[in-house]
Design an enzyme around this catalytic site. Structure first.
Site, PDB file in Angstrom:
ATOM      1  N   ASP A  13       0.811  -1.224   0.000  1.00 22.55           N
ATOM      2  CA  ASP A  13       0.000   0.000   0.000  1.00 22.55           C
ATOM      3  C   ASP A  13       0.843   1.272   0.000  1.00 22.55           C
ATOM      4  O   ASP A  13       0.436   2.280   0.571  1.00 22.55           O
ATOM      5  CB  ASP A  13      -0.962   0.042   1.199  1.00 22.55           C
ATOM      6  CG  ASP A  13      -1.762  -1.230   1.320  1.00 22.55           C
ATOM      7  OD1 ASP A  13      -2.233  -1.711   0.288  1.00 22.55           O
ATOM      8  OD2 ASP A  13      -1.901  -1.738   2.440  1.00 22.55           O
ATOM      9  N   LYS A  16       2.041   2.276  -4.970  1.00 23.43           N
ATOM     10  CA  LYS A  16       2.771   1.788  -6.151  1.00 23.43           C
ATOM     11  C   LYS A  16       1.999   2.093  -7.430  1.00 23.43           C
ATOM     12  O   LYS A  16       2.598   2.392  -8.457  1.00 23.43           O
ATOM     13  CB  LYS A  16       2.997   0.272  -6.048  1.00 23.43           C
ATOM     14  CG  LYS A  16       3.994  -0.115  -4.979  1.00 23.43           C
ATOM     15  CD  LYS A  16       4.250  -1.603  -4.958  1.00 23.43           C
ATOM     16  CE  LYS A  16       3.079  -2.412  -4.450  1.00 23.43           C
ATOM     17  NZ  LYS A  16       2.766  -2.217  -3.036  1.00 23.43           N
ATOM     18  N   GLY A  40      -4.106  -4.511  -5.145  1.00 19.65           N
ATOM     19  CA  GLY A  40      -5.128  -3.713  -5.803  1.00 19.65           C
ATOM     20  C   GLY A  40      -4.647  -2.295  -5.935  1.00 19.65           C
ATOM     21  O   GLY A  40      -4.016  -1.781  -5.020  1.00 19.65           O
ATOM     22  N   HIS A  41      -4.885  -1.699  -7.077  1.00 19.55           N
ATOM     23  CA  HIS A  41      -4.615  -0.281  -7.137  1.00 19.55           C
ATOM     24  C   HIS A  41      -5.622   0.434  -8.012  1.00 19.55           C
ATOM     25  O   HIS A  41      -6.245  -0.146  -8.885  1.00 19.55           O
ATOM     26  CB  HIS A  41      -3.172   0.032  -7.516  1.00 19.55           C
ATOM     27  CG  HIS A  41      -2.681  -0.631  -8.747  1.00 19.55           C
ATOM     28  ND1 HIS A  41      -1.696  -1.573  -8.735  1.00 19.55           N
ATOM     29  CD2 HIS A  41      -3.057  -0.480 -10.022  1.00 19.55           C
ATOM     30  CE1 HIS A  41      -1.482  -1.969  -9.967  1.00 19.55           C
ATOM     31  NE2 HIS A  41      -2.282  -1.333 -10.759  1.00 19.55           N
ATOM     32  N   GLN A 223       2.290  -5.916  -3.113  1.00 19.49           N
ATOM     33  CA  GLN A 223       2.636  -5.987  -1.679  1.00 19.49           C
ATOM     34  C   GLN A 223       3.979  -5.283  -1.402  1.00 19.49           C
ATOM     35  O   GLN A 223       4.347  -4.400  -2.158  1.00 19.49           O
ATOM     36  CB  GLN A 223       2.663  -7.434  -1.167  1.00 19.49           C
ATOM     37  CG  GLN A 223       1.292  -8.098  -1.103  1.00 19.49           C
ATOM     38  CD  GLN A 223       0.892  -8.783  -2.390  1.00 19.49           C
ATOM     39  OE1 GLN A 223       1.698  -9.418  -3.044  1.00 19.49           O
ATOM     40  NE2 GLN A 223      -0.363  -8.677  -2.769  1.00 19.49           N
TER      41      GLN A 223
END
Ligand code: IMP
Length: 423
Positions: A13, A16, A40-41, A223
């Protein structure tokens, strides 16, 4: 930019997605090599918000090849729904490639992720419950089903039948859970296989050829270093290798082919899930960072634990990844705090520890040793260069560089991709 690997330097988190998006625009190929839809982004492009978990955000750029490498774990239902969303918005998917060796997540993995977490009680890991760990367990046990198996109907039927039997035994007899139904999994996954088959190939060859022909290749980490199965805060880790070495194994390329390794960190520290966190702030400053920085998970929506920047962690990330630079995100979140602290070492039983301990039990009683820095009150979100930042903000960046022995190459001062200062 040649061949750049981008890794999370903290507990995931780190923002990225934004840096990936900035670099993806200049890349001919973007490669994921580990993890699955536990990541997730959110990317905002052309005024449209895309929430991606598996597909690299490079897919939004025409002509950029997006690879989901052999080290990833793929939930077909998730990737197909991401593909559908993208297609609806007119995104061309012909450049998406999924490795034939990538392992497939099945409903029994998700059920087992939930049941095993529940069984751990207070000692749970706080997983994303997406079946990631159980899928990697099958890989290590050598009973996993790979993309190449999924798209071969006879092989798939045989392997799935065997695995459902084994897993249902565990689900029912060990955990007292509800068995999964073989016929419906077989039917669903046979349909998924037909839709995914055109995208499946040997991506190691594609990546190698791209690098050899001088293309710009970006390895997109998911991650962060502290969640690495080997060097992270075990057992509070994910089941893959988010460190730079993970790209070699998970994309099938040798280490000499990677030119630069950029570590992404936030100007402070956050973590989701359980486990020790020395600089955690369980006070109004922690709440303020969470609210101003919108620190809630993209995948789970969970509030993130927040704390001061930990240089012990960043030094660890510099070492285990061979970082050639740091991109420091969300510096703007700290604006307005009168004083900032950087943890430069830990103190335990009167002893000073400069290196992150291997055993997290040792981390448990560690007290942070802080250096204090002056804060700034100015709004920095419109800064166009590092020179535009207030002197206190620049001093904070210099202090970080000094403590971690790695240059800060990018600074994020807001969520938009334009709010990124390059050194
Ligand atoms: P799993 O990856 O779902 O097995 O979860 C294992 C640990 O990794 C948990 O502490 C999760 O919260 C953490 N984790 C997994 N993916 C991410 C991520 O993308 N960001 C931050 N933490 C993550």
């Amino acid at each position: 930019m040649a061949v750049t690997a981008l890794v999370g330097a903290q507990w995931g988190d780190e923002g990225k997605g934004k840096v990936i998006d900035i670099l993806a625009e200049k890349s001919d190929m973007v490669v994921r090599a580990q993890g699955g839809n536990n990541a997730g982004h959110t990317v905002v492009a052309g005024g449209i918000t895309y929430k991606l978990h598996l597909i690299p955000s490079g897919i939004l750029y025409k002509g950029t090849v997006c690879v989901i490498g052999n080290g990833t774990v793929v939930d077909p239902a998730v990737i197909l729904s991401e593909m559908e969303e993208l297609q609806k918005r007119g995104v061309d998917l012909s450049q998406l490639k999924i490795d034939a060796r990538a392992h497939v997540i099945f409903p029994y993995h998700i059920v087992l992720d939930e049941l095993s977490e529940k069984a751990r009680g207070a000692g749970d890991i706080g997983t994303t419950k997406k079946g990631i760990g159980p899928c990697y367990m099958d890989k290590a046990e050598r009973i996993g089903i790979r993309m190449c198996d999924l798209i071969d109907p006879a092989v798939f039927r045989e392997k799935l039948t065997r695995n459902v039997q084994i897993k249902n035994d565990i689900i029912v007899k060990l955990y007292g859970g509800k068995p999964v139904d073989l016929a419906s999994v077989l039917a669903d996954y046979t349909a998924y296989a037909q839709q995914l088959a055109p995208y499946v190939c040997d991506t190691s060859v594609l990546v190698y050829d791209a690098i050899k022909s001088g293309k710009n290749v970006l390895f997109e980490g998911a991650q962060g270093a502290l969640l690495d199965l080997d060097v992270g805060t075990y057992p509070y880790v994910t089941s893959s290798h988010p460190v730079s070495g993970g790209f070699c194994v998970g994309a099938g390329v040798g280490p000499t082919l990677i030119d630069d390794v950029l570590g992404i960190a936030k100007a402070y520290t956050t973590r989701v899930g359980k486990g020790p966190f020395p600089t955690e702030l369980n006070d109004a400053t922690g709440d303020r960072i969470r609210n101003v920085g919108a620190e809630f998970g993209t995948t789970t929506g969970r509030p993130r634990r927040c704390g001061w920047l930990d240089a012990v962690i960043l030094r660890f990330a510099v070492r285990v990844n061979g970082l050639t630079g740091i991109a420091l995100n969300k510096l703007d979140t700290l604006s307005g705090l009168p004083t900032l602290k950087i943890c430069v070492a830990y103190k335990k039983n009167g002893k000073i520890l400069r290196d992150f301990p291997a055993d997290i039990a040792a981390l448990e009683g560690c007290e942070p040793v802080y250096e204090e820095y002056e804060g700034w009150t100015q709004d920095i979100t419109q800064a166009k260069s590092i020179a535009d930042l207030p002197p206190a903000a620049r001093a904070y960046l210099q202090a970080i560089e000094k403590h971690i022995d790695c240059p800060v190459k990018m600074v994020g001062v807001g969520p938009d991709r334009t709010q990124n200062l390059e050194a």
